[in-house]
Design a protein around this motif. Structure first.
Motif, short mmCIF file in Angstrom:
data_model
loop_
_atom_site.label_atom_id
_atom_site.label_comp_id
_atom_site.label_asym_id
_atom_site.label_seq_id
_atom_site.Cartn_x
_atom_site.Cartn_y
_atom_site.Cartn_z
N LEU A 111 0.85 -1.20 0.00
CA LEU A 111 0.00 0.00 0.00
C LEU A 111 0.88 1.24 0.00
CD1 LEU A 111 -3.20 0.65 2.03
CD2 LEU A 111 -1.28 2.22 2.32
N ILE A 112 0.54 2.20 -0.85
CA ILE A 112 1.28 3.47 -0.95
C ILE A 112 0.26 4.59 -0.79
CG2 ILE A 112 2.77 4.91 -2.40
CD1 ILE A 112 3.50 2.28 -3.92
N HIS A 113 0.47 5.44 0.22
CA HIS A 113 -0.56 6.43 0.58
C HIS A 113 0.07 7.81 0.76
CE1 HIS A 113 -4.27 7.94 2.47
NE2 HIS A 113 -3.45 8.60 3.29
N GLY A 114 -0.63 8.83 0.31
CA GLY A 114 -0.18 10.20 0.52
C GLY A 114 -1.24 11.18 0.07
N LYS A 115 -1.00 12.44 0.32
CA LYS A 115 -1.90 13.50 -0.14
C LYS A 115 -1.60 13.80 -1.59
CE LYS A 115 -3.73 18.05 1.13
NZ LYS A 115 -5.11 17.53 1.21
N ALA A 116 -2.62 13.91 -2.40
CA ALA A 116 -2.44 14.14 -3.83
C ALA A 116 -2.33 15.64 -4.12
CB ALA A 116 -3.60 13.56 -4.62
N PRO A 117 -1.32 16.05 -4.89
CA PRO A 117 -1.30 17.45 -5.33
C PRO A 117 -2.45 17.71 -6.29
CG PRO A 117 0.39 16.19 -6.46
CD PRO A 117 -0.21 15.27 -5.45
N THR A 118 -2.97 18.91 -6.29
CA THR A 118 -4.03 19.25 -7.23
C THR A 118 -3.44 19.48 -8.62
OG1 THR A 118 -3.88 21.58 -6.60
CG2 THR A 118 -5.52 20.22 -5.45
N VAL A 119 -4.25 19.21 -9.65
CA VAL A 119 -3.81 19.30 -11.04
C VAL A 119 -4.90 20.01 -11.86
CG1 VAL A 119 -2.40 17.21 -10.93
CG2 VAL A 119 -4.82 17.04 -11.57
N PRO A 120 -4.56 20.50 -13.05
CA PRO A 120 -5.59 21.06 -13.92
C PRO A 120 -6.65 20.01 -14.24
CG PRO A 120 -3.41 21.66 -14.71
CD PRO A 120 -3.21 20.63 -13.65
N ALA A 121 -7.87 20.46 -14.46
CA ALA A 121 -8.96 19.54 -14.75
C ALA A 121 -8.88 19.02 -16.18
CB ALA A 121 -10.30 20.24 -14.53
N GLY A 122 -8.95 17.70 -16.31
CA GLY A 122 -9.05 17.09 -17.63
C GLY A 122 -7.76 17.10 -18.42
N PRO A 123 -7.78 16.41 -19.57
CA PRO A 123 -6.59 16.33 -20.43
C PRO A 123 -6.56 17.43 -21.49
CG PRO A 123 -8.22 14.79 -21.21
CD PRO A 123 -8.85 15.50 -20.04
N HIS A 124 -6.69 18.67 -21.06
CA HIS A 124 -6.76 19.78 -22.01
C HIS A 124 -5.83 20.90 -21.57
CE1 HIS A 124 -10.29 17.75 -23.60
NE2 HIS A 124 -10.84 17.76 -22.39
N PRO A 125 -5.44 21.77 -22.48
CA PRO A 125 -4.58 22.90 -22.10
C PRO A 125 -5.32 23.87 -21.19
CG PRO A 125 -4.63 22.60 -24.50
CD PRO A 125 -5.73 21.76 -23.93
N THR A 126 -4.64 24.36 -20.19
CA THR A 126 -5.14 25.45 -19.36
C THR A 126 -3.98 26.39 -19.07
OG1 THR A 126 -4.71 24.19 -17.32
CG2 THR A 126 -6.94 24.07 -18.24
N PRO A 127 -4.24 27.68 -18.91
CA PRO A 127 -3.14 28.62 -18.64
C PRO A 127 -2.34 28.19 -17.41
CG PRO A 127 -5.14 29.82 -19.20
CD PRO A 127 -5.54 28.38 -19.06
N TRP A 128 -1.04 28.37 -17.51
CA TRP A 128 -0.12 27.99 -16.45
C TRP A 128 0.81 29.14 -16.13
CZ3 TRP A 128 -0.42 24.08 -13.24
CH2 TRP A 128 0.68 23.82 -12.42
#
Length: 424
Positions: free
Chosen positions: A268-285
């Protein structure tokens, strides 16, 4: 991806001997002929992606990524122009590499150009710079005379290099519709006033080429020296300097090495997930709602050539040992829980709420496995990213920097997992 290989003298010769398409060059015509042509090769002559893993699986690949490679012959006067459209994907970049598959800096310019640093055409929008649809046009240049301040420019080779082989890589993560939906950019080579636009490659995959290069290496020096060679239980994730030749400098990695536990137990591997942009699409960064651009966890074989687990199943499907952020279950607390088990244990593991199954190898059940956790392009305000852990340090250092985002591990039985009594 990055192999953590030692310097490979004569790498270009090995590639050529293995059948890798030769570097493209401009062939100068007779001064009176008024014509020129390309001496061998075509554009993007090699692809590494989920659809090529059946024949080309090395360098600890991430199945969320697709790479197209263009080898070229270095010349101080060579200019490579790449023109294309921004893809519908989470991420794209261009990188140049030297003959030893390494990134470099020349004239103060890094050999990496991520999507949000690319200036679009005058009438287009870069969707990683401002909100907009993919498909806008861009053009970049790879030059032997690159200098600071030039937009959309990559250096051709390290300073002082006037010959030999170099590589240009086009990288796309999470392309909508898969690698086949990506429209590859056109490539034009210009040298001494002679220009040629390369013809597209068709099925340009040299299946044994880079595997042969890897086979010429003595060992995975950095990774094998940093990860335990004897203990079968998890010993803790630590920052490694990369995970393969042709490193993606936008990624950073934690790794641990372990064997499949005995008696049907799971890891088992457990941790807090970093947040990411929604979906597999470009978003401003940068994106105010995202900690990193992308994350994934992959199970690989530790030994050369460093393949990702790829299990052919009885129903004619294939289970690749990567889970990226789009197929990772996140619980109400924002945590992930990966459980590494056998394919026979999959249904029982996936029945546990909030758990994401990742497979051991069917082909090498008793081999050492390397577990890699990737973080890509952290926001400057996200100080818990892998990128901020000192390379080659002990697991305790990574845990102190990453806090709740550090992946803790435990080994337990299926019954304990189902009863909620397995925790890291």
């Amino acid at each position: 991806m990055k192999f953590l290989l030692p310097a490979l003298a004569g790498a270009a010769a090995v590639l050529m001997a293995a059948g890798f398409p030769g570097p493209v060059t401009v062939a100068h015509a007779d001064p009176g002929a008024g014509s020129s042509d390309i001496a061998g090769g075509c554009s993007w002559s090699m692809e590494l992606s989920p659809r090529t893993l059946g024949t080309l699986n090395f360098a600890y690949p991430d199945s969320g990524a697709a790479y197209w490679i263009l080898p070229y012959q270095v010349s101080p006067t060579l200019n490579i122009t790449v023109s294309g459209q921004f893809p519908d994907a989470r991420y794209m970049s261009f990188n140049t590499y030297d003959s030893r598959f390494s990134s470099f800096t020349a004239a103060g310019i890094d050999s990496a150009l991520p999507d949000d640093h690319i200036t679009p055409a005058a009438d287009a929008v870069n969707p990683w710079q401002q909100a907009g649809a993919p498909g806008g046009n861009y053009s970049i240049s790879v030059r032997g005379d690159a200098s600071p301040g030039q937009p959309n420019v990559l250096p051709l080779a390290p300073a002082g290099t006037s010959s030999g082989i170099g590589y240009l890589i086009y990288r796309v993560y999470l392309p909508t519709g898969g690698p086949g939906a990506v429209s590859l950019p056109s490539v034009t080579l210009t040298d001494h006033g002679t220009s040629n636009t390369l013809r597209p490659c068709v099925g340009g995959v040299a299946g044994e080429a880079l595997g042969t290069v890897l086979g010429a290496a003595d060992d995975l020096i950095a990774l094998r020296s940093m990860l335990p060679s004897a203990p079968s239980a998890p010993t803790g994730f630590r920052r490694v300097t990369g995970a393969g030749a042709f490193p993606n400098v936008d990624n950073a990695y934690l790794a641990d090495a372990l064997d499949r536990p005995a008696d049907g137990q799971v890891v088992l591997i457990h941790g807090k997930a970093p947040t990411v942009p929604a979906g597999p699409h470009p978003t401003p960064w940068p994106n105010a709602s995202a900690d990193v651009r992308y994350f994934s966890l992959c199970v690989n074989m530790l030994d050369l050539p460093g393949p990702v687990v790829r299990n052919a199943l009885p129903d004619n499907t294939v289970d690749v040992g990567c889970r990226n952020d789009t197929d990772t279950r996140i619980d109400s607390s924002g945590d992930y829980t990966y459980v590494v088990g056998t394919e026979q244990q999959r249904s029982a593991i996936e029945a546990v709420p909030g758990v994401t199954f990742v497979p051991w190898s069917l082909q090498g059940p008793n081999a050492r496995h390397a577990i890699l956790l990737r973080n890509m392009l952290p926001d400057s305000n996200f100080g818990q990213a892998v990128q901020y852990v000192a390379p080659n340090s002990d697991p305790a250092v990574a845990a102190s920097v990453m806090g709740d985002y550090y992946p803790s591990t435990a080994t337990c039985t299926i019954e304990a997992l189902q009863a909620g009594n397995c925790s890291a």
